[in-house]
Design a protein around this motif. Structure first.
Motif, PDB file in Angstrom:
ATOM      1  N   ILE A  10      83.113  68.943 -97.355  1.00  0.00           N
ATOM      2  CA  ILE A  10      81.835  68.669 -98.027  1.00  0.00           C
ATOM      3  C   ILE A  10      81.980  68.915 -99.525  1.00  0.00           C
ATOM      4  CG2 ILE A  10      79.453  69.469 -98.311  1.00  0.00           C
ATOM      5  CD1 ILE A  10      79.561  70.091 -95.222  1.00  0.00           C
ATOM      6  N   ILE A  11      82.537  70.058 -99.886  1.00  0.00           N
ATOM      7  CA  ILE A  11      82.681  70.411-101.302  1.00  0.00           C
ATOM      8  C   ILE A  11      83.603  69.416-102.006  1.00  0.00           C
ATOM      9  CG2 ILE A  11      83.505  72.178-102.899  1.00  0.00           C
ATOM     10  CD1 ILE A  11      82.696  74.232-100.599  1.00  0.00           C
ATOM     11  N   GLU A  12      84.708  69.043-101.357  1.00  0.00           N
ATOM     12  CA  GLU A  12      85.651  68.111-101.970  1.00  0.00           C
ATOM     13  C   GLU A  12      85.077  66.705-102.112  1.00  0.00           C
ATOM     14  OE1 GLU A  12      89.152  68.713 -99.520  1.00  0.00           O
ATOM     15  OE2 GLU A  12      89.980  70.119-101.006  1.00  0.00           O
ATOM     16  N   ASN A  70      75.102  83.131-100.804  1.00  0.00           N
ATOM     17  CA  ASN A  70      76.092  83.158 -99.728  1.00  0.00           C
ATOM     18  C   ASN A  70      75.857  81.948 -98.827  1.00  0.00           C
ATOM     19  OD1 ASN A  70      77.422  83.723 -97.174  1.00  0.00           O
ATOM     20  ND2 ASN A  70      77.727  85.782 -97.978  1.00  0.00           N
ATOM     21  N   ILE A  71      76.916  81.164 -98.592  1.00  0.00           N
ATOM     22  CA  ILE A  71      76.783  79.919 -97.829  1.00  0.00           C
ATOM     23  C   ILE A  71      77.350  80.024 -96.410  1.00  0.00           C
ATOM     24  CG2 ILE A  71      76.708  78.447 -99.870  1.00  0.00           C
ATOM     25  CD1 ILE A  71      79.708  77.769 -99.262  1.00  0.00           C
ATOM     26  N   ARG A  72      77.597  81.227 -95.939  1.00  0.00           N
ATOM     27  CA  ARG A  72      78.204  81.425 -94.618  1.00  0.00           C
ATOM     28  C   ARG A  72      77.482  80.647 -93.524  1.00  0.00           C
ATOM     29  NH1 ARG A  72      81.359  84.880 -91.701  1.00  0.00           N
ATOM     30  NH2 ARG A  72      81.673  86.335 -93.387  1.00  0.00           N
ATOM     31  N   ASP A  77      73.585  69.694 -94.460  1.00  0.00           N
ATOM     32  CA  ASP A  77      72.525  69.232 -95.361  1.00  0.00           C
ATOM     33  C   ASP A  77      72.173  70.289 -96.399  1.00  0.00           C
ATOM     34  OD1 ASP A  77      72.401  66.778 -94.084  1.00  0.00           O
ATOM     35  OD2 ASP A  77      70.665  67.315 -92.839  1.00  0.00           O
ATOM     36  N   GLN A  78      72.077  71.542 -95.972  1.00  0.00           N
ATOM     37  CA  GLN A  78      71.759  72.623 -96.902  1.00  0.00           C
ATOM     38  C   GLN A  78      72.838  72.775 -97.965  1.00  0.00           C
ATOM     39  OE1 GLN A  78      71.381  75.702 -93.907  1.00  0.00           O
ATOM     40  NE2 GLN A  78      69.164  75.840 -94.235  1.00  0.00           N
ATOM     41  N   LYS A  84      74.494  69.776-104.968  1.00  0.00           N
ATOM     42  CA  LYS A  84      73.910  68.761-105.846  1.00  0.00           C
ATOM     43  C   LYS A  84      73.017  69.412-106.900  1.00  0.00           C
ATOM     44  CE  LYS A  84      70.944  64.710-105.842  1.00  0.00           C
ATOM     45  NZ  LYS A  84      70.027  63.884-105.068  1.00  0.00           N
ATOM     46  N   GLU A  85      72.159  70.321-106.465  1.00  0.00           N
ATOM     47  CA  GLU A  85      71.246  70.992-107.391  1.00  0.00           C
ATOM     48  C   GLU A  85      71.999  71.892-108.367  1.00  0.00           C
ATOM     49  OE1 GLU A  85      68.439  72.963-104.850  1.00  0.00           O
ATOM     50  OE2 GLU A  85      67.366  71.107-104.386  1.00  0.00           O
ATOM     51  N   ALA A  86      73.036  72.583-107.891  1.00  0.00           N
ATOM     52  CA  ALA A  86      73.820  73.467-108.760  1.00  0.00           C
ATOM     53  C   ALA A  86      74.528  72.663-109.848  1.00  0.00           C
ATOM     54  CB  ALA A  86      74.829  74.263-107.934  1.00  0.00           C
TER      55      ALA A  86
END
Length: 158
Positions: A10-12, A70-72, A77-78, A84-86
């Protein structure tokens, strides 16, 4: 809960982010286009699935003292929404000539709602004014009052 590999994929998928491997198998992702000194968007994504995303410029997330979330336990979707917002919060803002006439050298923030309507909050003469386009929409004595009004109306800081 997403696995490490799912979070990594997702991040990539965000081409704006550049991967930086760090110690103990952890990974950071930097946003070189940041308008601030803050470049790390993803901090210490660990093979166990734990990691953090910088949301220090966003109002709608519980952050630690460093502005990290923390994204654990995030869903896909979250995580996509947060990334995107960051990125958007640290991206340069294009200012129209009309907006420049209103803002000048004043401190300003941009707020958007779910319909992508933009309001500009400007500190002027010891008060806080909210503009919709070139029109003055509201005036408040304190930043806190203006922020509370914007949040109640469904706006979040861009």
């Amino acid at each position: 809960m997403l696995t490490y590999d799912e979070k990594l994929a997702i991040i990539e998928s965000f081409s704006e982010l550049e991967r930086k491997n760090v110690s103990m198998g952890r990974v950071n992702f930097q946003f070189e286009g940041s308008v601030t000194d803050k470049k790390n968007i993803v901090y210490h994504l660990h093979p166990n699935g734990n990691g953090f995303v910088y949301a220090g410029m966003l109002d709608n997330y519980d952050t630690d003292e460093k502005g990290l979330v923390n994204i654990r336990d995030f869903t896909e979707d979250q995580l996509r929404k947060l990334l995107k917002e960051a990125i958007q919060s640290l991206s340069p803002v294009e200012v129209t000539a009309g907006e420049e006439a209103i803002i000048g050298d004043s401190k300003e923030e941009r707020w958007v709602d779910s319909g992508n309507n933009l309001l500009i909050l400007v500190e002027e003469n010891e008060s806080w004014n909210i503009y919709f386009g070139l029109n003055l929409d509201a005036t408040f004595d304190t930043y806190e009052e203006a922020r509370e009004f914007l949040q109640e109306e469904g706006f979040t800081r861009k």
